[in-house]
Design an enzyme around this catalytic site. Structure first.
Site, short mmCIF file in Angstrom:
data_model
loop_
_atom_site.label_atom_id
_atom_site.label_comp_id
_atom_site.label_asym_id
_atom_site.label_seq_id
_atom_site.Cartn_x
_atom_site.Cartn_y
_atom_site.Cartn_z
N GLY A 264 9.00 12.13 -7.40
CA GLY A 264 8.88 12.85 -5.59
C GLY A 264 8.42 14.14 -5.66
N GLY B 259 9.61 17.49 -2.76
CA GLY B 259 10.16 17.89 -1.29
C GLY B 259 9.55 19.44 -1.21
N GLY B 260 10.31 19.87 0.22
CA GLY B 260 9.38 20.85 0.56
C GLY B 260 9.58 22.38 -0.82
N ASP C 217 20.21 17.53 6.92
CA ASP C 217 19.09 16.81 6.75
C ASP C 217 18.72 15.22 6.14
OD1 ASP C 217 16.06 16.55 6.93
OD2 ASP C 217 16.33 17.69 4.92
#
Length: 579
Positions: free
Chosen positions: A272, A274-275, A389
């Site tokens: 994956g 992410g930011g 978050d």
């Protein structure tokens, strides 16, 4: 001032932690049974302790688990430190005697002696072992465990007491011992699976004679000196090559080892993005599969986020929080080594490639598990941590679909003497509470709001920002659409169309939708705590006397907040890239 509460838990049967290649169906059933017993025992114990409303501590012990809480920290390092009450050890003996006491006593006494020596020497202070008694045509089962927070000396002292007390039970065929620092039990009736036993043979080597003990001592001293010397040389060498930041509770990995384990961070190993970076699947040299989060330093906040995540989660251990295994800092490369979750993130099962494969029981357990993880962060850990978050892509699933909250890069402490903190907004619009997105007012109720949104996503199978449009020029996001259906007493329409539910399940889902709406109320003070949410979900409670009011809706596309009117109020918010 909030009471500081710490839970000390002994999971006495260690269910689900052993690995086995046994393909026999009965073995698999037994492992699942013991795991369920452990979790059920823990939940029962916590529910029982929750009724203790006087005093500043309590403990409870069952056959499958032991749970204790106190309002001071010292006992976690030394369980014998007590501020009130007494810590008298407890032993219980069975009422059935062995048919041949002499032989039985001889075998079990030696067995218990071996276990008391082995337990403090294992990595997790835990032993489960068996021994045959030919004359009795029986097998003796013994388990012992010290609290993992104590040191080896305390564990050994506790095991010595356990040995003395259980020895007094002989020749009875069963005995139990419980103390603040350890637990031990023996019986000729099986109480753990054969595949869960610990091999104590190697642990006990060196105890057979005085000569071997002396040799082992000399060798140990020499090795200790060499290790200390090597450690100082290693530190001197590494000091010039990496930052001097050390993180307690996590292992430092060599960057080249992680590079090799991820096949040079190849594209096919990406789990994956992410930011602040990517997450890779990695196979270590011992064939252990882990996830490696590679933080990209071209973002200004990346180093700070990396340090923050490691410091926060290196000492947190909970079945619904993703565990940090280790870390690496090498030049511009920042790496986190995390538990590998074979089923990936929750969002893939809600609207991704595996949409519609989760039944209601699985979805409910996911909701309940997330609630327990947040309750631990907010109320059960020794400091209050706000995740900031919570969203479906940050919920990872084990192979049996148990949830683990991940990505603590934005997490913050909340001082116990403050109701909230003021900070710059950082999170994901669509999940963030309005008071935080608009004013930067941060409290644990921000996580409660996000949790309510995630509940609605799990039940509906839709994104929080997915538009529900019934007519031209009108669009409702998930929360607003759910509220309108609730007002019309038709919120059954929120339920994912892929779910096939009976009437009882439908009623249960309707209650959970109401809990989700309660979690998204404004102001934040009317939202329940996550501990209250856990009880509501656990006991199937309705809202009771609580009355729902219209939530504050956040239009995430144009970053406007609508508070009880159609007139928008523009907010300025800096958001992290959505993962």
């Amino acid at each position: 001032m909030a009471v500081l509460v710490v839970l000390l838990v002994l999971l006495l049967t260690k269910p689900g932690f052993s690995q086995t290649n046994d393909r026999d169906n009965n073995t698999n059933v037994l492992i699942g049974m013991f795991c369920d017993q452990c979790l059920s025992c823990f939940d029962t114990a916590v529910a029982k302790l929750a009724t203790c409303n006087s005093g500043n501590g309590a403990y409870i012990s069952y056959d499958n688990c032991s749970v204790r809480y106190e309002d001071f920290v010292d006992f976690y390092n030394n369980p014998y430190v007590m501020e009130d009450g007494n810590g008298t050890p407890l032993s219980l003996c069975g009422n059935q005697s062995a048919s041949q006491p002499t032989v039985f006593n001889q075998v079990v006494d030696g067995f218990l002696s071996d276990v008391r020596h082995a337990t403090p020497k294992t990595s997790n202070f835990y032993v489960a072992s068996t021994r045959n008694i030919t004359s009795e045509n029986a097998i003796v089962y013994v388990t012992a465990q010290c609290a993992e927070s104590v040191n080896k000396a305390i564990c050994q002292n506790c095991m010595n007491t356990a040995y003395d007390r259980l020895n007094d039970c002989l020749p009875n065929t069963e005995g139990r011992f419980f103390d603040m620092g350890c637990f031990a039990r023996y019986s000729i009736t099986p109480f753990f699976n054969a595949s869960q036993t610990t091999d104590i043979t190697n642990v006990l080597k060196g105890h057979s004679s005085k000569v071997s003990v002396i040799i082992a001592t000399v060798v140990g001293v020499v090795l200790f000196i060499l290790i200390v010397l090597s450690w100082f040389l290693y530190r001197a060498w590494k000091k010039s090559k990496r930052t001097e930041q050390d993180f307690e509770g996590a292992i430092h990995y060599d960057y080249k080892d992680l590079q090799r384990a991820t096949n040079n961070f190849s594209e096919e190993n990406i789990l994956g993005k992410g930011g602040f970076g990517e997450v890779f699947k990695a196979v270590l040299d011992n064939n252990t599969v882990v996830a490696v989060k590679k933080v990209q330093l071209h973002h200004a906040e990346a180093k700070e986020e990396f340090d923050n995540e490691v410091k926060l989660i290196s000492n947190i251990h909970h079945r619904n929080l993703l565990r940090l295994l280790g870390w690496s800092i090498e030049g511009s490369y920042l790496l986190l080594v995390l538990e590998y979750m074979p089923n990936g993130s929750l969002d893939m099962f809600l609207w991704g490639s595996r949409r519609g494969t989760l039944n209601w029981d699985q979805r409910y357990e996911i909701i309940f598990g997330i609630a327990r993880g947040l309750a631990h962060l907010h109320n059960e850990f020794h400091i209050k941590i706000i995740h900031r978050d919570i969203k479906s892509s940050n919920i990872l699933l084990t192979d049996d679909f148990k949830p683990k909250i991940a990505d603590f890069g934005l997490a913050k402490f909340q001082p116990e003497d403050q109701t909230h903190v003021s900070t710059k907004f950082a999170g994901t619009l669509g999940y963030s509470a309005p008071e935080y997105a608009q004013y930067g007012v941060l409290s644990e109720k921000v996580d409660t709001y996000s949790f309510g949104i995630v509940i609605l996503e799990i039940i509906s199978g839709k994104r929080s920002t997915e538009v529900k449009s019934d007519r031209q020029f009108s669009s409702d996001y998930l929360l607003e659409n759910t509220w309108k259906l609730y007002e019309n007493k038709s919120h059954i329409k929120v339920i994912d169309e892929t779910l096939s539910l009976n009437q009882y399940e439908q009623e249960n889902v309707m209650k959970v939708i109401e809990i989700a709406l309660l979690c998204t109320q404004s102001p934040a003070s009317v939202r329940p705590t996550m501990s209250e949410v856990v009880l509501m979900l656990q006991e199937g409670q309705s809202l009771g006397k609580r009355k729902l009011t219209r939530p504050t809706f956040v239009n995430n596309q144009d970053r406007r907040i609508y508070i009880g009117s159609s007139r928008p109020k523009v907010i300025q918010a800096t958001t992290q890239p959505q993962s």
